[in-house]
Design a protein around this motif. Sequence first.
Motif, mmCIF file in Angstrom:
data_model
loop_
_atom_site.group_PDB
_atom_site.id
_atom_site.type_symbol
_atom_site.label_atom_id
_atom_site.label_comp_id
_atom_site.label_asym_id
_atom_site.label_seq_id
_atom_site.Cartn_x
_atom_site.Cartn_y
_atom_site.Cartn_z
ATOM 1 N N PRO A 53 5.308 8.438 -1.111
ATOM 2 C CA PRO A 53 5.228 7.003 -0.805
ATOM 3 C C PRO A 53 6.350 6.226 -1.480
ATOM 4 C CG PRO A 53 3.059 7.855 -1.345
ATOM 5 C CD PRO A 53 4.044 8.949 -1.646
ATOM 6 N N ARG A 54 6.887 5.240 -0.780
ATOM 7 C CA ARG A 54 7.989 4.441 -1.303
ATOM 8 C C ARG A 54 7.585 2.978 -1.429
ATOM 9 N NH1 ARG A 54 10.191 7.877 2.395
ATOM 10 N NH2 ARG A 54 10.372 6.292 4.031
ATOM 11 N N TRP A 55 8.311 2.245 -2.245
ATOM 12 C CA TRP A 55 8.029 0.842 -2.546
ATOM 13 C C TRP A 55 8.012 0.001 -1.266
ATOM 14 C CZ3 TRP A 55 6.341 -2.739 -5.729
ATOM 15 C CH2 TRP A 55 6.802 -4.051 -5.644
ATOM 16 N N THR A 70 7.973 -2.321 5.275
ATOM 17 C CA THR A 70 9.202 -1.900 5.951
ATOM 18 C C THR A 70 8.886 -1.272 7.310
ATOM 19 O OG1 THR A 70 10.315 -1.521 3.846
ATOM 20 C CG2 THR A 70 11.240 -0.433 5.777
ATOM 21 N N TYR A 71 7.943 -0.348 7.329
ATOM 22 C CA TYR A 71 7.614 0.364 8.564
ATOM 23 C C TYR A 71 6.987 -0.566 9.603
ATOM 24 C CZ TYR A 71 5.408 3.640 11.776
ATOM 25 O OH TYR A 71 5.013 4.309 12.900
ATOM 26 N N MET A 72 6.098 -1.440 9.171
ATOM 27 C CA MET A 72 5.391 -2.315 10.097
ATOM 28 C C MET A 72 6.219 -3.528 10.518
ATOM 29 S SD MET A 72 2.468 -0.844 10.575
ATOM 30 C CE MET A 72 1.581 -2.167 11.378
ATOM 31 N N GLY A 73 7.278 -3.836 9.785
ATOM 32 C CA GLY A 73 8.071 -5.031 10.062
ATOM 33 C C GLY A 73 8.767 -4.977 11.408
ATOM 34 N N LEU A 84 0.827 -1.202 0.000
ATOM 35 C CA LEU A 84 0.000 0.000 0.000
ATOM 36 C C LEU A 84 0.866 1.259 0.000
ATOM 37 C CD1 LEU A 84 -2.715 -1.003 2.616
ATOM 38 C CD2 LEU A 84 -3.084 -0.605 0.178
ATOM 39 N N PRO A 85 0.439 2.328 -0.699
ATOM 40 C CA PRO A 85 1.208 3.580 -0.683
ATOM 41 C C PRO A 85 1.324 4.116 0.744
ATOM 42 C CG PRO A 85 -0.469 3.615 -2.403
ATOM 43 C CD PRO A 85 -0.754 2.408 -1.570
ATOM 44 N N PHE A 86 2.544 4.454 1.146
ATOM 45 C CA PHE A 86 2.790 4.924 2.512
ATOM 46 C C PHE A 86 4.150 5.614 2.543
ATOM 47 C CE2 PHE A 86 4.557 4.306 6.768
ATOM 48 C CZ PHE A 86 3.517 4.749 7.570
#
Length: 403
Positions: free
Chosen positions: A253-255, A260-263, A243-245
């Motif tokens: 927003p990055r790929w 990445t953020y939630m990991g 999802l775009p974030f």
Amino acid sequence: MSTAWQQTEIDAPPLTESARAVLRTIASSGPATRPQLSAALMFSKPTMSAAVSELERYDLLAPAGINRGSVGRTSVTYGLGPKAGFVMGIDCGTTHINAIARGLDGATLGAVEMPFTDKSADERFLLIEEVVARLFSQFEARSTPLRAIAIALPNIISASLERMFGRETLIPVLERLQSAYGAPVLLENNVNCAALAEYHEGSAKHYSFAIYMQIGVKTGMGIVLEGRLFRGFKGGAGEIGHLPFPWSEREQPRWQQVETYMGSAALLERAAARWPDDEGTPPKSTSELFARVEQSPTARAIVEQHARDVGNLAAACVSVLDPQLIVLGGGVGQNPQLLAGVRDVVKELCWPVEVVNGQLSNQATVLGAVRLAIDFAMARLLGEEGKTAFLYPSALTADQISI
């Protein structure tokens, strides 16, 4: 890989409708007597007798014991016969391979777990053959057919596997498995398998429409409606990590930034960045972070913020899909400390939806792979149109097929 096991693919016998009904009932509900089956299916005694005899003739049904009634009467209990066969489910993850063999009635015949570290996709795929051989060595399988092998992978699964890292290694492995064991080989996304397992034997078993959100090293979602996985046009449905974030006037927003953020790696990095000296060393794992919640105000604040982040993601999924239930799983998502915060955010941003933790923990994916294989095998055995899946290697030269 040893090729001592040899089997030609087993064709389904031409069963009558009554025989299929009896086989389906025993596979789903377990051994039963003729009177019990007659009552459940509303069959007459002659119809039941003919159906049981038909299934016994094909070795799909066999006596499993004697049932003694309250007044001294006895009746034979029937279970699946040797020709009903068995299936294998394999979870080929990034840190381990888990495999389970089960009969079509769900009885476990064997299990193998192989943990590892720092292996590439190519190396992991090559280990699948060893795991299958180990599983065969645990029980006597030569007199009963292997009906299907289902392999769960942490990848988007499509007919051509065009987005699969290690594709050049995986495809020959699938071909060798099919050639050596004579059984159909299915592939499925690991989160989809976990969702299927929670639907059939976990937190979602009393719901018709549930989504499973994996929050851990990676982020993903499985969607199950009336027992069917929703995969999307190219197998990418539920890839919420894409999802775009973020959405912001100042940021682009990055790929895969959600993933990445939630990991868990990024979660631990954020924890380390704000960890005060007077609370000791920062947690080295997410399990350590959650274990410190009761004693550490910093750990509690970090976990509460992560619950809000997960809640934001869940609310977006609810707004698009409107499910009955959200099941939180994965190494981080299964922690009960997140639950209240996620529920609050979902209620605030959209509308009330029940949110629960998964019940199957790290076994969800392999159990879902087993369920996928059983569904496939039963559909073929009963001559029914089954659920959609990708069957290999034939899927490489054909469109998505129904099983």
